[in-house]
Write a protein that holds these residues in place. Structure first.
Motif, PDB file in Angstrom:
ATOM      1  N   TYR A 133       0.838  -1.205   0.000  1.00  0.00           N
ATOM      2  CA  TYR A 133       0.000   0.000   0.000  1.00  0.00           C
ATOM      3  C   TYR A 133       0.872   1.255   0.000  1.00  0.00           C
ATOM      4  N   ILE A 134       0.256   2.363  -0.437  1.00  0.00           N
ATOM      5  CA  ILE A 134       0.914   3.669  -0.384  1.00  0.00           C
ATOM      6  C   ILE A 134       0.657   4.261   0.994  1.00  0.00           C
ATOM      7  N   ALA A 135       1.707   4.533   1.726  1.00  0.00           N
ATOM      8  CA  ALA A 135       1.564   5.090   3.072  1.00  0.00           C
ATOM      9  C   ALA A 135       0.988   6.500   2.997  1.00  0.00           C
ATOM     10  N   ALA A 136      -0.152   6.709   3.640  1.00  0.00           N
ATOM     11  CA  ALA A 136      -0.836   8.006   3.551  1.00  0.00           C
ATOM     12  C   ALA A 136       0.010   9.141   4.109  1.00  0.00           C
ATOM     13  N   ASP A 137       0.790   8.870   5.162  1.00  0.00           N
ATOM     14  CA  ASP A 137       1.577   9.942   5.774  1.00  0.00           C
ATOM     15  C   ASP A 137       2.874  10.228   5.015  1.00  0.00           C
ATOM     16  N   SER A 138       3.101   9.472   3.914  1.00  0.00           N
ATOM     17  CA  SER A 138       4.323   9.705   3.136  1.00  0.00           C
ATOM     18  C   SER A 138       4.104  10.659   1.969  1.00  0.00           C
ATOM     19  N   LEU A 139       2.842  11.023   1.712  1.00  0.00           N
ATOM     20  CA  LEU A 139       2.550  11.886   0.556  1.00  0.00           C
ATOM     21  C   LEU A 139       3.157  13.267   0.778  1.00  0.00           C
ATOM     22  N   LYS A 140       4.029  13.663  -0.122  1.00  0.00           N
ATOM     23  CA  LYS A 140       4.793  14.900   0.047  1.00  0.00           C
ATOM     24  C   LYS A 140       3.894  16.125   0.193  1.00  0.00           C
ATOM     25  N   ASP A 141       2.925  16.261  -0.695  1.00  0.00           N
ATOM     26  CA  ASP A 141       2.060  17.446  -0.679  1.00  0.00           C
ATOM     27  C   ASP A 141       0.587  17.063  -0.645  1.00  0.00           C
ATOM     28  N   GLY A 142       0.272  15.984   0.069  1.00  0.00           N
ATOM     29  CA  GLY A 142      -1.123  15.608   0.265  1.00  0.00           C
ATOM     30  C   GLY A 142      -1.727  14.870  -0.911  1.00  0.00           C
ATOM     31  N   ILE A 143      -3.051  14.830  -0.904  1.00  0.00           N
ATOM     32  CA  ILE A 143      -3.792  14.039  -1.880  1.00  0.00           C
ATOM     33  C   ILE A 143      -4.157  14.870  -3.114  1.00  0.00           C
ATOM     34  N   THR A 158      -7.619  19.187  -2.985  1.00  0.00           N
ATOM     35  CA  THR A 158      -6.286  18.752  -3.390  1.00  0.00           C
ATOM     36  C   THR A 158      -5.252  19.414  -2.478  1.00  0.00           C
ATOM     37  N   GLY A 159      -4.310  18.628  -1.993  1.00  0.00           N
ATOM     38  CA  GLY A 159      -3.301  19.134  -1.066  1.00  0.00           C
ATOM     39  C   GLY A 159      -3.573  18.762   0.373  1.00  0.00           C
ATOM     40  N   ASP A 160      -4.803  18.301   0.654  1.00  0.00           N
ATOM     41  CA  ASP A 160      -5.132  17.869   2.016  1.00  0.00           C
ATOM     42  C   ASP A 160      -4.301  16.660   2.409  1.00  0.00           C
ATOM     43  N   LYS A 161      -3.969  16.585   3.683  1.00  0.00           N
ATOM     44  CA  LYS A 161      -3.363  15.387   4.246  1.00  0.00           C
ATOM     45  C   LYS A 161      -4.338  14.821   5.273  1.00  0.00           C
ATOM     46  N   ILE A 162      -4.966  13.694   4.943  1.00  0.00           N
ATOM     47  CA  ILE A 162      -5.946  13.076   5.836  1.00  0.00           C
ATOM     48  C   ILE A 162      -5.176  12.356   6.938  1.00  0.00           C
ATOM     49  N   LEU A 163      -5.377  12.799   8.169  1.00  0.00           N
ATOM     50  CA  LEU A 163      -4.606  12.249   9.292  1.00  0.00           C
ATOM     51  C   LEU A 163      -5.332  11.094   9.978  1.00  0.00           C
ATOM     52  N   THR A 164      -6.588  11.321  10.352  1.00  0.00           N
ATOM     53  CA  THR A 164      -7.348  10.282  11.055  1.00  0.00           C
ATOM     54  C   THR A 164      -8.790  10.268  10.550  1.00  0.00           C
ATOM     55  N   ILE A 165      -9.438   9.122  10.680  1.00  0.00           N
ATOM     56  CA  ILE A 165     -10.883   8.991  10.439  1.00  0.00           C
ATOM     57  C   ILE A 165     -11.463   8.291  11.648  1.00  0.00           C
ATOM     58  N   GLY A 183     -17.234   6.347   8.045  1.00  0.00           N
ATOM     59  CA  GLY A 183     -16.875   7.171   9.196  1.00  0.00           C
ATOM     60  C   GLY A 183     -17.824   8.321   9.465  1.00  0.00           C
ATOM     61  N   ASN A 184     -17.528   9.031  10.567  1.00  0.00           N
ATOM     62  CA  ASN A 184     -18.361  10.162  10.994  1.00  0.00           C
ATOM     63  C   ASN A 184     -17.583  11.476  11.088  1.00  0.00           C
ATOM     64  N   HIS A 185     -16.296  11.394  11.394  1.00  0.00           N
ATOM     65  CA  HIS A 185     -15.498  12.622  11.484  1.00  0.00           C
ATOM     66  C   HIS A 185     -14.044  12.297  11.137  1.00  0.00           C
ATOM     67  N   TYR A 186     -13.293  13.318  10.774  1.00  0.00           N
ATOM     68  CA  TYR A 186     -11.906  13.118  10.386  1.00  0.00           C
ATOM     69  C   TYR A 186     -11.090  14.358  10.683  1.00  0.00           C
ATOM     70  N   THR A 187      -9.781  14.187  10.745  1.00  0.00           N
ATOM     71  CA  THR A 187      -8.877  15.330  10.890  1.00  0.00           C
ATOM     72  C   THR A 187      -8.038  15.424   9.620  1.00  0.00           C
ATOM     73  N   VAL A 188      -7.814  16.654   9.191  1.00  0.00           N
ATOM     74  CA  VAL A 188      -7.078  16.904   7.967  1.00  0.00           C
ATOM     75  C   VAL A 188      -6.106  18.047   8.195  1.00  0.00           C
ATOM     76  N   GLU A 189      -4.906  17.905   7.621  1.00  0.00           N
ATOM     77  CA  GLU A 189      -3.953  19.000   7.631  1.00  0.00           C
ATOM     78  C   GLU A 189      -4.085  19.735   6.314  1.00  0.00           C
ATOM     79  N   ARG A 190      -4.461  21.016   6.402  1.00  0.00           N
ATOM     80  CA  ARG A 190      -4.702  21.834   5.210  1.00  0.00           C
ATOM     81  C   ARG A 190      -3.957  23.149   5.347  1.00  0.00           C
ATOM     82  N   ASN A 191      -3.023  23.377   4.437  1.00  0.00           N
ATOM     83  CA  ASN A 191      -2.204  24.595   4.461  1.00  0.00           C
ATOM     84  C   ASN A 191      -1.506  24.769   5.806  1.00  0.00           C
TER      85      ASN A 191
END
Length: 452
Positions: A133-143, A158-165, A183-191
Motif C-alpha cells: 500500500y501507499i503510506a498516507a503519511d508519506s505523501l509529500k504534498d497531500g492528496i 487537493t493538497g489535504d493530508k488526511i490524518l485520522t478517520i 466514518g463520521n469525522h476526520y482530521t485533515v492538515e490543510r495549508n
C-alpha cells in the motif's frame, strides 16, 4: 471470454463454495449429535432437481434455483414447511428432541464456518501475496482530488493530508474512500493547519449518485509530478525537445510541479503553443510545446514506484508475513472486515445517509468480481462475501439462522419452548421479509442498470 462471462463464472463458483460450506456447518454438528439430515442441497429444488443422489439417510442434490441452499433436518420447522412431520410424535433422531444447547450449536454452525472461511482465506492471501500500500503519511504534498465537484461535496481539497478517520490514523491511501463511507469525522492538515471536520452524512449517496465506480475509486489519489515518461513518435510534441525524465516546472510563466496544476493550464491553452521550462538533470531548459485541441500534450507522464520514493513524493510499503505471522494478520483482517460491514449496515438504516440506495442484489455481488481472471481478487472477494453471509444469516429474522438462534436463546433463558404453531407463523413471516428484501435489493440493481 467476455468480461461479463468471467464475472458470472466467478460469481457462481464463489457462491457455490460458500453455500456448500455454510450448509456443511449445519450438517456436521447435526451428524455429531446424531440428528437425521434428510437433504443437503446446493440451490433450491422447487418442483425438480438438476441432480440428486441418496447416500445413507441423506439425499444430496443440486437445485435449479440459485438463490441459496439448505439442509433439511428432521424435526425442524424450516423453509421446507414440513408441518406434517411436526404433527407426529417426536423421534430421538429429530432436531426438536435434542437439548437446546445442541440445537444452538447446529444453528450457529453455518455462520461460524462462513467467518472461519473468510479468516482462512485472508490468512492465505497475506501469506501468499503480503500487503502492499501507499503510506498516507508519506505523501509529500497531500492528496489529489481528481473531481473537484465531488471533492467539495465531501469537504476535501487537493493538497489535504488526511490524518485520522474516527480517531484512527489513516495508514494507507486506499483507506480514505472506504473510511469516509463508514466514518463520521476526520482530521485533515490543510495549508499547515490541522482541522477537525465532520464526514457529510450523505457521503454514500453522494458517491452513489456519481454512478461511475472507477471514477469513485480514483477520486482520492496521490499527486502525480508532471514528469515526462515517454514522448511517442506520433506525438504533436515529438519535435518540441521534450525528453523522457523532464520535470515540467513552469508553463506560460506559471510555476507548476504536479499534474493537477498542469491540467487546468492546458485546458486554458487548447490549440496554442506555450513556453515551458523543464528541469533536466538539474538544468533548467526553455522549450515551446504545442497543446492539442483536447487540452493534452500527447505525452505520457509518471514515474516508477522506486523513482517516486527516491524523489520523496511517496512511499510504497510492502508487508511480508511468514506462516505464523499470517495467522493473526488474517484474523485481524477478518474482524476488521466484519466490523466495517456492521458500520456500513448502520449507515443503511439511517435514511439521512441515503445508503439504502446502495443495497444491491445478485448483480451488485457479481459486479464485485474483476472482469479478468485474478485469483487474488477472486479469493479476496469470496472472503468478503463470506463475511456478508455470516452477518446476514445471524440477523434475528425468522427463516434465517439468526431467527432460530433467537428462539433457542429465549428457550434457554426462560425454560419455555415456543410452540410449533408459533414457529410456523414466524417462519412464514420471515420468509416474506426475505422475499421483500430480495425484491428491494435486486430492484435497486435493475434501477441502476436502467437509469444510471
Amino acid at each position: 471470454m467476455t468480461p461479463i462471462l468471467i464475472k458470472t463464472i466467478q460469481f457462481f463458483l464463489s457462491l457455490s463454495l460458500l453455500i456448500v460450506l455454510h450448509e456443511l456447518g449445519h450438517f456436521i454438528p447435526a451428524k455429531l449429535f446424531k440428528t437425521r439430515v434428510e437433504k443437503f442441497y446446493l440451490f433450491f429444488d422447487i418442483k425438480f432437481s438438476l441432480f440428486k443422489k441418496k447416500i445413507g439417510e441423506t439425499v444430496y442434490g443440486i437445485g435449479w434455483l440459485p438463490l441459496g441452499g439448505y439442509v433439511k433436518i428432521s424435526g425442524m420447522i424450516d423453509e421446507s414447511m414440513d408441518t406434517e412431520q411436526m404433527q407426529q410424535e417426536p423421534q430421538p433422531w429429530e432436531f426438536r428432541s435434542k437439548p437446546a444447547w445442541q440445537r444452538l450449536i447446529i444453528m450457529l454452525g453455518g455462520v461460524t464456518v462462513n467467518f472461519i472461511l473468510a479468516v482462512v482465506i485472508f490468512i492465505g492471501l497475506v501469506f501468499t501475496y503480503g500487503e502492499q500500500y501507499i503510506a498516507a503519511d508519506s505523501l509529500k504534498d497531500g492528496i489529489w482530488v481528481t473531481d473537484k465537484t465531488l471533492g467539495d461535496a465531501l469537504g476535501l481539497q487537493t493538497g489535504d493530508k488526511i490524518l485520522t478517520i474516527d480517531g484512527k490514523k489513516v495508514e494507507a491511501l486506499s483507506e480514505i474512500i472506504p473510511g469516509f463511507a463508514l466514518g463520521n469525522h476526520y482530521t485533515v492538515e490543510r495549508n499547515g493547519e490541522v482541522i477537525e471536520k465532520e464526514v457529510p452524512v450523505n457521503v454514500i449517496q453522494t458517491l452513489s449518485d456519481e454512478g461511475d465506480r472507477d471514477k469513485i475509486r480514483s477520486l482520492i489519489t496521490f499527486r502525480v509530478p508532471f514528469v515526462i515518461s515517454e514522448v511517442p513518435k506520433n506525438s504533436i510534441n515529438k519535435d518540441s525537445g521534450l525528453k523522457s525524465g523532464d520535470f515540467v516546472v513552469q508553463i506560460d510563466g506559471q510555476p507548476v510541479e504536479y499534474k493537477d496544476q498542469v491540467l487546468p493550464i492546458l485546458e486554458a491553452h487548447k490549440g496554442k503553443t506555450v513556453p515551458v521550462v523543464v528541469n533536466r538533470g538539474g538544468e533548467k531548459i526553455d522549450l515551446n510545446i504545442k497543446v492539442a485541441e483536447e487540452g493534452t500534450l500527447g505525452v505520457y507522464v509518471g514515474m516508477t514506484p522506486e523513482d517516486y520514493k527516491e524523489a520523496g513524493y511517496l512511499e510504497m510499503k510492502t508487508l511480508k508475513y511468514n506462516f505464523l505471522e499470517s495467522i493473526p494478520a488474517g484474523w485481524n483482517k477478518g474482524v476488521r472486515t466484519l466490523t466495517d460491514y456492521i458500520k456500513g449496515m448502520k449507515k443503511i438504516f439511517n435514511p439521512d445517509t441515503g445508503a439504502y440506495k446502495e443495497v444491491g442484489g445478485f448483480a451488485a455481488i457479481g459486479g464485485m468480481f474483476p472482469d479478468t481472471w485474478n485469483w487474488s481478487a477472486f479469493w479476496a472477494t469470496t472472503a468478503f462475501i463470506s463475511i456478508i453471509l455470516a452477518f446476514m444469516n445471524i440477523l434475528p429474522i425468522p427463516a434465517l439462522d439468526g431467527g432460530h438462534v433467537a428462539f433457542l436463546l429465549y428457550e434457554m433463558i426462560t425454560g419455555r419452548k415456543p410452540s410449533d404453531k408459533f414457529l410456523e407463523y414466524a417462519q412464514m413471516i420471515g420468509f416474506f421479509i426475505l422475499i421483500a428484501l430480495l425484491l428491494f435489493a435486486n430492484g435497486n440493481d435493475l434501477y441502476k442498470w436502467l437509469f444510471k
